[in-house]
Design a protein around this motif. Sequence first.
Motif, PDB file in Angstrom:
ATOM      1  N   PRO A 111       0.778  -1.249   0.000  1.00 20.01           N
ATOM      2  CA  PRO A 111       0.000   0.000   0.000  1.00 20.01           C
ATOM      3  C   PRO A 111       0.804   1.292   0.000  1.00 20.01           C
ATOM      4  N   GLY A 112       2.097   1.233   0.278  1.00 15.51           N
ATOM      5  CA  GLY A 112       2.876   2.466   0.336  1.00 15.51           C
ATOM      6  C   GLY A 112       4.342   2.206   0.086  1.00 15.51           C
ATOM      7  N   PRO A 113       5.149   3.273  -0.036  1.00 15.08           N
ATOM      8  CA  PRO A 113       6.600   3.106  -0.181  1.00 15.08           C
ATOM      9  C   PRO A 113       7.169   2.307   0.991  1.00 15.08           C
ATOM     10  N   VAL A 114       8.057   1.377   0.684  1.00 18.15           N
ATOM     11  CA  VAL A 114       8.598   0.481   1.714  1.00 18.15           C
ATOM     12  C   VAL A 114       9.629   1.223   2.560  1.00 18.15           C
ATOM     13  N   GLN A 115       9.479   1.108   3.872  1.00 18.80           N
ATOM     14  CA  GLN A 115      10.404   1.738   4.811  1.00 18.80           C
ATOM     15  C   GLN A 115      11.424   0.732   5.347  1.00 18.80           C
ATOM     16  N   ALA A 116      10.963  -0.496   5.645  1.00 13.25           N
ATOM     17  CA  ALA A 116      11.859  -1.505   6.233  1.00 13.25           C
ATOM     18  C   ALA A 116      11.306  -2.897   5.984  1.00 13.25           C
ATOM     19  N   LEU A 117      12.208  -3.881   5.990  1.00 16.78           N
ATOM     20  CA  LEU A 117      11.862  -5.300   5.864  1.00 16.78           C
ATOM     21  C   LEU A 117      12.507  -6.065   7.007  1.00 16.78           C
ATOM     22  N   GLN A 118      11.769  -7.023   7.590  1.00 21.40           N
ATOM     23  CA  GLN A 118      12.316  -7.823   8.686  1.00 21.40           C
ATOM     24  C   GLN A 118      11.760  -9.240   8.625  1.00 21.40           C
ATOM     25  N   TRP A 119      12.653 -10.219   8.472  1.00 17.81           N
ATOM     26  CA  TRP A 119      12.240 -11.630   8.484  1.00 17.81           C
ATOM     27  C   TRP A 119      12.069 -12.102   9.916  1.00 17.81           C
ATOM     28  N   SER A 120      11.169 -13.050  10.104  1.00 21.57           N
ATOM     29  CA  SER A 120      10.922 -13.612  11.435  1.00 21.57           C
ATOM     30  C   SER A 120      12.143 -14.375  11.925  1.00 21.57           C
ATOM     31  N   LEU A 132       7.195  -2.887   6.461  1.00 25.17           N
ATOM     32  CA  LEU A 132       6.755  -1.625   7.037  1.00 25.17           C
ATOM     33  C   LEU A 132       6.755  -0.555   5.947  1.00 25.17           C
ATOM     34  N   CYS A 133       5.630   0.130   5.796  1.00 22.63           N
ATOM     35  CA  CYS A 133       5.483   1.155   4.766  1.00 22.63           C
ATOM     36  C   CYS A 133       5.497   2.554   5.393  1.00 22.63           C
ATOM     37  N   GLU A 134       5.847   3.547   4.593  1.00 17.68           N
ATOM     38  CA  GLU A 134       5.968   4.917   5.076  1.00 17.68           C
ATOM     39  C   GLU A 134       4.634   5.499   5.541  1.00 17.68           C
ATOM     40  N   ASN A 135       3.517   5.022   4.970  1.00 14.95           N
ATOM     41  CA  ASN A 135       2.211   5.584   5.294  1.00 14.95           C
ATOM     42  C   ASN A 135       1.506   4.890   6.460  1.00 14.95           C
ATOM     43  N   GLY A 136       2.244   4.090   7.229  1.00 12.98           N
ATOM     44  CA  GLY A 136       1.676   3.470   8.419  1.00 12.98           C
ATOM     45  C   GLY A 136       1.178   2.055   8.247  1.00 12.98           C
ATOM     46  N   PHE A 137       1.187   1.527   7.036  1.00 12.62           N
ATOM     47  CA  PHE A 137       0.758   0.148   6.828  1.00 12.62           C
ATOM     48  C   PHE A 137       1.886  -0.813   7.202  1.00 12.62           C
ATOM     49  N   VAL A 138       1.475  -1.931   7.853  1.00 13.55           N
ATOM     50  CA  VAL A 138       2.392  -3.030   8.158  1.00 13.55           C
ATOM     51  C   VAL A 138       1.787  -4.304   7.592  1.00 13.55           C
ATOM     52  N   LEU A 139       2.579  -5.046   6.830  1.00 17.41           N
ATOM     53  CA  LEU A 139       2.108  -6.282   6.210  1.00 17.41           C
ATOM     54  C   LEU A 139       2.976  -7.439   6.660  1.00 17.41           C
ATOM     55  N   GLN A 140       2.374  -8.622   6.726  1.00 17.83           N
ATOM     56  CA  GLN A 140       3.116  -9.852   7.011  1.00 17.83           C
ATOM     57  C   GLN A 140       2.771 -10.874   5.942  1.00 17.83           C
TER      58      GLN A 140
END
Length: 594
Positions: free
Chosen positions: A521-530, A542-550
């Motif tokens: 949904p937005g520009p990517v800010q960070a990626l983190q694997w489990s 983690l996206c810049e506009n507040g969305f978090v996806l898994q």
Amino acid sequence: EEAEKTIPETFFYKYEDIYSRPFVTEDSGIPINLLTLKYSFGYDCTRSVNLLPMDTHTLMYIAGNQVVLLDLKSNSQRYLRSSSGGGIGFITAHPTKQYFAVGEKGKKPDLIIYDYPSLRPYRILRGSGTEEAYVFGDFNNAGTLLATVGSSPDYMLTIWDWKQEKIVLSSKAFSQDVYKVTFSADNEEQLTTSGAGHISACKLCHITRKLNLLTLYTFICKYLYIAIDLMLSWKEGTNVISGTEWGNFLLWEGGLIKVELCRGGQKPCHRGPVSQLVLDEGELVTVGKDGFIRVWNFETIDAADSVDDTGLLEVESMNELRVGRNVSLSFISKVYDCGQPIWYAQDTNGAIWKLDLSFSNMSCDPECLYTFHSGRIEAMSVSPITYLMATTALDRSVRIYDFINNSQLSEIKFKQGGTALTWAPRVVNPKGGLIAVGFEDGVVRVIEVYDPKGLPVLAGQSNTKKAEINLKHAFKPHTTAVTALAYERNGKVFATGSKDKTVFFFAVEDEYEPVGFICVPGPVQALQWSPPSHAKSMLLILCENGFVLQVPAPLPEEQDTVSTYQIKNLPTQYFHFYSIKSRIKVTNSPMEEF
């Protein structure tokens, strides 16, 4: 009347009482000295004046919230931390080099005079010189007065009796950005301020036993915006020589441009902005962003006049030095070694140079002493097996540092600026030599740090000086800047995120085989694997506009890449963070629980 109290010559403050400290939550149990500064690899080379030779083996400059004193012989550093914690505006040395001044940033910042080489705080000029930040300062030749100028909103010019910590004069310098204030070398009652499109010539005079500031002339270039940040030279208090952004010199008289100086064939004096003018032993030395230093006959330039309607006068330099390729000089300063001048130069492309400007048959070639990132560092990562650190920046370089030996180990340059970086884990490369770097044009490159003899590259070892960098892989998964890179915990999948609102997955084998991408949904800010403690391998986006996806790691054998690499059936969980900043009420009472 009772004699006014004076500060004794032998009085010093204690550094421990004035430097800023970390903020620690009360009763947290966190020690205030949990983190200590070990070594600074940074240098703010983009500041207009940020290099101060104190003697033949010590250079001083500003790096972040610290004043760094670098010993050229031992490569060791000493530090002075800002007293406010808000940063440092300028540094300048007393004519004797026995003292130096540090102008700070912050609310009504302090101006601190340190003793050299002991670094003990000698005087503290508090509170009234400017509202938010000091921009520049200059001692008069006698060393008795210190002139400072502040930033917006006040642009305040202040003259200090610094030994007694007193203001002797305070006046608004100009109505817009002021970059510099300097005392005249010939007449200490005259000083100049210079800034955006203007130069003001002022004179100190005593009226009814008070020191006053009389503005003699203000030179304003109305037809073109000129960033004048230069040392000025005087002739009978009226003529001023300045540089321009297009590389020529302007000779001003009576508030007007008398003549514009260029080289033969109407070539510019410098190909690009003139950074500095220095009057040295009767000669005019000019410093350009084109990497050239040229020496001119000052009397010829000072007496110049236009000969036709063009307003141009052609002159030629007596000597010139090209410091190097891809060099952009902003400032030079000299010290004497056994009576011989040694010049040090600040390169805004990220270097400090040692120069010989004697222009003789025995002159030494320019020597690059240190290199740095030019501009802010965009990303960094640490080796998984040793004390090495990798960094990248928009200056198009990737640098490897050994922070046991406190040295830069290696550097490689590309055609685009770096925006993301991660060191590959040992499961991907047991030797710990692979680094993935993302760039502003959407390209990802995998580079290898290696020793030509086949030995492992370890920090603190003599062989680290022989390490080299080699390009292993390059691919372009994105259309705009890469912002995040992450290897899956087993090292089998590599994910890249970008401002183009996509995350691309690759199978990590001998080659990085594309698996596919998903839209987010937005520009990517960070990626983190489990971590390994989780049963399934999941990627947090983690996206810049507040969305978090898994999302789970996609399986290559399940993807049909005949017509498209877009993955449309990947199970996805969403969460959206909303800002409540506008709902938070700041009051004197304790904050209410939400």
